[in-house]
Design a protein around this motif. Structure first.
Motif, PDB file in Angstrom:
ATOM      1  N   LEU A  21      -4.417   7.961  14.997  1.00 48.37           N
ATOM      2  CA  LEU A  21      -4.643   8.561  16.319  1.00 48.37           C
ATOM      3  C   LEU A  21      -3.726   7.955  17.368  1.00 48.37           C
ATOM      4  O   LEU A  21      -3.164   8.644  18.214  1.00 48.37           O
ATOM      5  CB  LEU A  21      -6.100   8.318  16.698  1.00 48.37           C
ATOM      6  N   THR A  24       1.037  12.074   6.335  1.00 44.75           N
ATOM      7  CA  THR A  24       0.198  12.554   7.444  1.00 44.75           C
ATOM      8  C   THR A  24      -0.452  13.872   7.058  1.00 44.75           C
ATOM      9  O   THR A  24       0.219  14.789   6.629  1.00 44.75           O
ATOM     10  CB  THR A  24       1.022  12.743   8.709  1.00 44.75           C
ATOM     11  N   PRO A  40       0.843  -1.205   0.000  1.00 42.10           N
ATOM     12  CA  PRO A  40       0.000   0.000   0.000  1.00 42.10           C
ATOM     13  C   PRO A  40       0.869   1.242   0.000  1.00 42.10           C
ATOM     14  O   PRO A  40       1.964   1.246   0.556  1.00 42.10           O
ATOM     15  CB  PRO A  40      -0.791  -0.115   1.302  1.00 42.10           C
ATOM     16  N   ALA A  84      -0.053   1.412   7.563  1.00 43.17           N
ATOM     17  CA  ALA A  84       1.230   1.245   6.861  1.00 43.17           C
ATOM     18  C   ALA A  84       2.112   2.472   7.074  1.00 43.17           C
ATOM     19  O   ALA A  84       3.316   2.357   7.349  1.00 43.17           O
ATOM     20  CB  ALA A  84       0.980   1.008   5.380  1.00 43.17           C
ATOM     21  N   GLY A  85       1.488   3.652   6.961  1.00 47.38           N
ATOM     22  CA  GLY A  85       2.244   4.886   7.151  1.00 47.38           C
ATOM     23  C   GLY A  85       2.796   5.005   8.552  1.00 47.38           C
ATOM     24  O   GLY A  85       3.956   5.388   8.758  1.00 47.38           O
ATOM     25  N   PRO A 110       1.704   4.342   1.586  1.00 49.06           N
ATOM     26  CA  PRO A 110       1.343   4.957   2.869  1.00 49.06           C
ATOM     27  C   PRO A 110       1.041   6.424   2.674  1.00 49.06           C
ATOM     28  O   PRO A 110       1.819   7.144   2.065  1.00 49.06           O
ATOM     29  CB  PRO A 110       2.594   4.760   3.719  1.00 49.06           C
ATOM     30  N   GLU A 111      -0.145   6.846   3.139  1.00 51.40           N
ATOM     31  CA  GLU A 111      -0.529   8.237   2.917  1.00 51.40           C
ATOM     32  C   GLU A 111       0.264   9.133   3.848  1.00 51.40           C
ATOM     33  O   GLU A 111       0.497   8.799   5.009  1.00 51.40           O
ATOM     34  CB  GLU A 111      -2.031   8.407   3.130  1.00 51.40           C
ATOM     35  N   THR A 154      -7.503  19.512   9.272  1.00 53.67           N
ATOM     36  CA  THR A 154      -8.239  18.262   9.485  1.00 53.67           C
ATOM     37  C   THR A 154      -9.407  18.556  10.404  1.00 53.67           C
ATOM     38  O   THR A 154      -9.236  19.078  11.501  1.00 53.67           O
ATOM     39  CB  THR A 154      -7.349  17.207  10.148  1.00 53.67           C
ATOM     40  N   LEU A 158     -14.571  10.892   6.154  1.00 55.31           N
ATOM     41  CA  LEU A 158     -15.050   9.505   6.173  1.00 55.31           C
ATOM     42  C   LEU A 158     -15.858   9.295   7.429  1.00 55.31           C
ATOM     43  O   LEU A 158     -15.359   9.470   8.534  1.00 55.31           O
ATOM     44  CB  LEU A 158     -13.865   8.546   6.134  1.00 55.31           C
ATOM     45  N   LYS A 202      -9.168  13.381  21.802  1.00 52.15           N
ATOM     46  CA  LYS A 202     -10.362  12.578  21.508  1.00 52.15           C
ATOM     47  C   LYS A 202     -10.488  11.521  22.590  1.00 52.15           C
ATOM     48  O   LYS A 202      -9.612  10.678  22.764  1.00 52.15           O
ATOM     49  CB  LYS A 202     -10.201  11.936  20.124  1.00 52.15           C
ATOM     50  N   ASP A 256      -1.655  16.448   8.624  1.00 49.70           N
ATOM     51  CA  ASP A 256      -1.405  17.726   9.283  1.00 49.70           C
ATOM     52  C   ASP A 256      -0.090  18.355   8.854  1.00 49.70           C
ATOM     53  O   ASP A 256       0.159  19.511   9.110  1.00 49.70           O
ATOM     54  CB  ASP A 256      -1.411  17.538  10.809  1.00 49.70           C
ATOM     55  N   GLU A 257       0.757  17.586   8.176  1.00 51.16           N
ATOM     56  CA  GLU A 257       2.009  18.192   7.743  1.00 51.16           C
ATOM     57  C   GLU A 257       1.918  18.763   6.332  1.00 51.16           C
ATOM     58  O   GLU A 257       2.566  19.743   6.023  1.00 51.16           O
ATOM     59  CB  GLU A 257       3.126  17.132   7.785  1.00 51.16           C
ATOM     60  N   ARG A 309     -13.328  13.841  13.238  1.00 47.44           N
ATOM     61  CA  ARG A 309     -13.222  13.522  14.656  1.00 47.44           C
ATOM     62  C   ARG A 309     -12.205  12.448  14.934  1.00 47.44           C
ATOM     63  O   ARG A 309     -11.642  12.392  15.998  1.00 47.44           O
ATOM     64  CB  ARG A 309     -14.585  13.074  15.187  1.00 47.44           C
ATOM     65  N   ASP A 310     -11.976  11.584  13.972  1.00 41.71           N
ATOM     66  CA  ASP A 310     -11.074  10.474  14.286  1.00 41.71           C
ATOM     67  C   ASP A 310      -9.771  10.579  13.513  1.00 41.71           C
ATOM     68  O   ASP A 310      -9.040   9.613  13.386  1.00 41.71           O
ATOM     69  CB  ASP A 310     -11.758   9.138  13.996  1.00 41.71           C
ATOM     70  N   GLY A 311      -9.477  11.723  12.960  1.00 35.68           N
ATOM     71  CA  GLY A 311      -8.167  11.921  12.346  1.00 35.68           C
ATOM     72  C   GLY A 311      -8.061  11.454  10.910  1.00 35.68           C
ATOM     73  O   GLY A 311      -7.001  11.527  10.335  1.00 35.68           O
TER      74      GLY A 311
END
Lengths: 267, 455
Positions: free
Chosen positions: B258, A160, A155, B421-422, A157-158, A169, A193, B246, A162-163, A172-174
């Protein structure tokens, strides 16, 4: 000698009895002749019903794998009506209370007073030397039952959010994805999502969108309202609004809501 | 005040009628235009621009003005209407006879209880002053000393009970507790908070721990006596000045993004005194293909964290980093991760109390005080080969070695998601591109019959 139900006396017997009684009788009144005696045929409930339910064929219930046998997942261990036996470790119960094996191993029939004082369980152990029930307060015996493989397409990796992302963002769950410059999202909305695996605007954003648009228009000296703000007591404005509304609804009825003409539907 | 309230509609009526009466009389008596006779038309009535009180604004107009002041109303609309229409009499001075008589009765009862508390204190002091003397040097003296200790302990427990009973009938105490203003240095508020926790949240926690089998897998037994709360920061601590937290419920799934940052843990004890705690985060579901089973991994380990009823917040990422923050971190925070295809992994956070120096039993009952905890030697623990490696960390062995007592727990779960993965790559964890697939189990051999029907 088989038991027989009492039979009615025969005619000859009755005649003898009558003669005997007549000699003992003091009076000589006419004795009515024994004309007709009703015969009662034997009929007892034990004979059974003609159209009742008979005993059916045997359903082959019971144990299918004995204690100590090696089984694989899915194997039926016990067939029963109701729960004479309960599923224990690594076993599961089907809809007709059939107990199946949940993992490969050896069958064990056991009781576990810590789990229930009276019930009987069928469980699976992974090695022949093990027994059930497991010792109390000990870590459970568990089997992974999996193998590790290299992923064919690893995969991406996305990064992050916030950087690297300009938009903040908000989820609620990041996890936030903003689908911009796509056909699905021409407005460039911030879609997050949600719990139902939907990418959507949050409800409070939808609710505030009207106010936001009005505020933006007001800043330019305009308004997005079709009618002026309601003033209690201004009947002229209210009448003008109702005239427009009535005309529009009449037109809609004639033209139809979204498909063919409404006039065509009746008749 | 009641008269004012009653006169308000009347005053309104008078105000309205005076403004209209003037115009009407002018119109009927003279032929001139009433508007010209009037000096100037009264200016349009603006809403009064006074500041609204968030406790008493109950009408729609008042609430709107309050919103313009960027303030939120406090309490329900009924409460605000009641407060605005009644005089500000303190609750304890409300002029109801039965209420005041009941208050007087309860105050008298409280006075008696305070006297009893004083007497109990004197008794305890007298008992402690008594010197134990035994005929034979040894067993009898030890037995008498033990008996004296037991008596002192039980009298101390009784004293705490009496303190709670003295305040439990006070309505202001109940009100303060329900508003969240209870002072945790006082036994009554600790008692009320403990009762509240026991009634629901502790049961939920126990349900999660037993249903997810944390109790036999990680520890043999666990009786929570401190309540816990867990929250993860939503933004990276380096970029944001103040990151949002949270809150996580017991047993929740937490996304990898998180849980990559160390969380904040709230540990609330309900007995007085400061004690030193150890926090360990154990994952008992690490897949091991060679042994076809699961391993334990320690994601965080810190010792000598001071916890008291008033000092409950523990930022796991900031322990031991500054001179102010106390506590020694033996294993820093490792992000929680579950590889693709593996079942979900339980991350159990266990709070352990460190023993007292002379190994006296820690009196951690509901109303008892806690003995002073001993500091654990972090240096020697970090050099012990059994406890300085994450993989294969045995918490039972650690607890036995240092005589720790499990007092609390929390739980969250983690599974593979888009961000895992990240997170694994950033943390330098090997295996971010590994996936697990179920092993194929060979079916049992069975006799194949000749006919096609019995395929």
């Amino acid at each position: 000698m088989p038991l027989t139900h009492p039979k009615a006396p025969s005619m000859a017997t009755l005649a003898c009895l009558q003669f005997a009684l007549s000699t003992l009788r003091t009076t000589h009144h006419a004795v009515p002749a024994i004309t007709h005696i009703t015969r009662r045929n034997a009929s007892h409930q034990a004979q059974g019903r003609a159209n009742g339910a008979k005993d059916g064929a045997g359903k082959r219930l019971g144990a299918k794998k004995t204690g100590g046998e090696y089984v694989v997942p899915g194997n039926i261990l016990f067939r029963q009506r109701g729960t004479h036996w309960f599923p224990g470790d690594n076993c599961f119960m089907g809809r007709d209370h059939t107990i199946h094996a949940g993992s490969p191993g050896y069958v064990r029939y056991y009781q576990d007073p810590a789990r229930h004082p009276k019930r009987k369980f069928i469980g699976i152990v992974f090695e022949k030397t093990q027994s059930l029930p497991q010792p109390t307060h000990a870590a459970r015996r568990r089997q992974l039952g999996m193998l590790a493989y290299q992923m064919p397409t690893p995969p991406q990796p996305e990064t992050t959010p916030d950087e690297h992302s300009a938009a903040p963002t908000k989820s609620r769950d990041g996890t936030t994805v903003s689908i911009r410059n796509s056909k699905m999202n021409p407005g460039g909305l911030q879609l997050t999502l949600g719990p139902g695996y939907q990418y959507r605007q949050s409800n409070y954003e939808i609710g505030r969108s009207g106010d936001k648009k009005e505020a933006a228009a007001n800043a330019k000296g305009k308004t997005i309202r079709a009618f002026a703000k309601f003033k209690p007591g201004d009947r002229f404005a209210a009448w003008r609004k109702s005239v427009v509304r009535v005309a529009r609804s009449r037109e809609r009825k004639v033209m139809g809501r979204g498909g063919k003409g409404g006039a065509k539907k009746k008749g | 005040m009641a008269l004012q309230r009653a006169s308000r509609p009347v005053a309104q009526c008078i105000r309205q009628s005076s403004s209209t009466l003037h115009a009407r009389t002018l119109a009927t008596t003279t032929t001139t235009d009433p508007s010209s006779a009037d000096a100037a038309p009264p200016p349009p009535s603006e809403p009064s621009s006074r500041t609204r009180n968030p406790f008493t604004a109950s009408t729609p107009a008042a609430e709107k003005q309050l919103a313009q002041q960027k303030q939120r109303p406090v309490g329900s609309r009924r409460r605000r209407a009641a407060l605005s229409s009644t005089t500000q009499i303190p609750f304890t001075q409300l002029p109801y006879q039965a209420f005041q008589e009941a208050r007087a009765f309860l105050q008298e009862d409280r006075r008696e209880k305070l006297e009893a508390i004083g007497l109990q204190r004197v008794k305890i002091a007298r008992l402690q002053d008594r010197v134990v003397v035994g005929e034979q040097d040894g067993e009898v003296e030890r037995r008498k000393q033990r008996e004296k200790d037991n008596r002192v302990r039980s009298m101390g427990r009784r004293l705490e009970e009496m303190k709670v009973q003295a305040d439990i009938n006070d309505p202001m105490v109940k009100k303060r507790f329900e508003d969240g203003l209870g002072d945790m240095t006082k036994p009554i508020y600790r008692h009320l908070a403990n009762t509240q926790w026991h009634s629901y949240k502790r049961q939920i926690l126990l349900q999660r721990l037993t249903q997810m089998n944390v109790v036999p897998d990680v520890l043999p037994a666990l009786d929570p006596i401190v309540s816990t709360g867990l929250a993860f920061p939503t933004t990276s601590s380096t970029t944001a000045i103040r990151s949002r937290l949270k809150r996580i419920q017991h047993g929740d799934f937490v996304p990898s993004a998180l849980s990559s940052q160390p969380p904040t843990l709230w540990i609330q004890p309900y007995n007085k005194g400061t004690r030193l705690c150890t926090v360990a985060v154990i994952n008992p579901d690490v897949p091991n293909v060679e042994k076809d089973g699961f391993d334990h991994r320690c994601h965080f380990l810190a010792v000598n964290i001071p916890i008291s009823p008033t000092n409950t917040k523990v930022r796991l990422g900031e322990l031991g980093s500054t001179s102010e923050s106390k506590g020694d971190v033996l294993l820093p925070w490792l992000p929680a991760y579950a590889q693709k295809g593996a079942p979900y992994q339980r991350m159990s956070i266990i709070i352990l109390e460190q023993p007292s120096p002379n190994h006296t039993p820690i009196v951690t009952t509901l109303l008892g005080a806690v003995a002073e905890s001993q500091e654990l030697d972090a240096k020697s623990a970090s050099q012990d080969s059994r406890y300085n490696v994450r993989d294969g960390f045995n918490l039972r062995s650690f607890v036995d070695r240092y005589g720790l007592k499990p007092v609390g727990a929390d739980l969250f779960r983690t599974k593979w998601d888009e961000g895992t993965a990240g997170v694994m790559q950033q943390a330098g964890i090997v295996g971010w591109d590994v996936e697990f697939r179920r092993k194929r189990v060979e079916p049992l051999p069975y006799q194949r019959k000749a006919s096609e029907r019995y395929r």
